[in-house]
Design an enzyme around this catalytic site. Sequence first.
Site, PDB file in Angstrom:
ATOM      1  N   ASP A 114      -0.300   1.321  -7.849  1.00 35.90           N
ATOM      2  CA  ASP A 114      -1.336   0.287  -7.987  1.00 35.90           C
ATOM      3  C   ASP A 114      -2.717   0.867  -7.686  1.00 35.90           C
ATOM      4  O   ASP A 114      -3.525   0.253  -6.988  1.00 35.90           O
ATOM      5  CB  ASP A 114      -1.044  -0.895  -7.060  1.00 35.90           C
ATOM      6  CG  ASP A 114      -1.821  -2.156  -7.467  1.00 35.90           C
ATOM      7  OD1 ASP A 114      -2.210  -2.258  -8.649  1.00 35.90           O
ATOM      8  OD2 ASP A 114      -2.038  -3.024  -6.599  1.00 35.90           O
TER       9      ASP A 114
ATOM     10  N   LYS B 151      -2.583  -4.452  10.584  1.00 42.82           N
ATOM     11  CA  LYS B 151      -2.080  -5.168   9.412  1.00 42.82           C
ATOM     12  C   LYS B 151      -0.783  -5.866   9.822  1.00 42.82           C
ATOM     13  O   LYS B 151       0.113  -5.230  10.396  1.00 42.82           O
ATOM     14  CB  LYS B 151      -1.833  -4.177   8.271  1.00 42.82           C
ATOM     15  CG  LYS B 151      -1.587  -4.809   6.923  1.00 42.82           C
ATOM     16  CD  LYS B 151      -1.580  -3.733   5.833  1.00 42.82           C
ATOM     17  CE  LYS B 151      -1.380  -4.341   4.459  1.00 42.82           C
ATOM     18  NZ  LYS B 151      -1.408  -3.316   3.394  1.00 42.82           N
TER      19      LYS B 151
END
Length: 244
Positions: free
Chosen positions: A104, A2
């Site tokens: 989230d 990432k």
Amino acid sequence: VKILAGNLADDPKHAQYAARFLDEARAVNLIDHPGVPKIFDFGDLPDRTVYILMEYLDGESLWERFSRLRGQGQRFPVEQALRVARQVASVIAHAHDKGILHRDLKPDNIMLLEDQRSIKMIDFGTARDLGRTAKEHMAGKTRVYTEGYAPPEQIVGKPEARSDLFALAATLWYAGAATRIALPPIVDKNADPGGLSFVFSSPPGIALGKGGQAGGPAQALAFVAGRHLSYMRGGLYLRHLVPT
């Protein structure tokens, strides 16, 4: 692997973005649970590339699975939904014990692995340290949430540990009802969450039978999830769902 978006390398706030990006790796390492990906390395390179090297996950997100099943006119199996819920709850409990709030949680951030039984909770980029002082919370306060999965206290910028549990119940609701929850509009985003109140009715697609009971396994799943979604004055979740 990432990587922080390359166009941020020359941004004046690059250091701030990089710190937030790497906070995800630190949070996952701190949690250290089988239900989160392993982080092998993270940091920044001389060319200002900021990276996280993590475990490769072979599978699909719950959202992808829900969408595929919906396209076939099917619902996510109730047994599998409950198995997923138990695993996610275990990760949440462990994260909260370590002082980490996800903020989230939603079907997009739950990976169903190739064995169709195991899950990994992902995307801790918005995670928050529950152990910070009130002053630190206010200094770094951002309203991070996804509509349809966030409770009122998170919408007004005051998330708590229970906010992740609300998001898990909302995910189960979607698994059973194939529709997101819809909160009444919160006009004053600076309101005290303890002063907000609402009670959910039966969502679209939920057929309630005699006595207000759900009419099938998927409907029953949404009905049970709904019992943990309603909110009342005083900041408590009601343990009932009012049929329409």
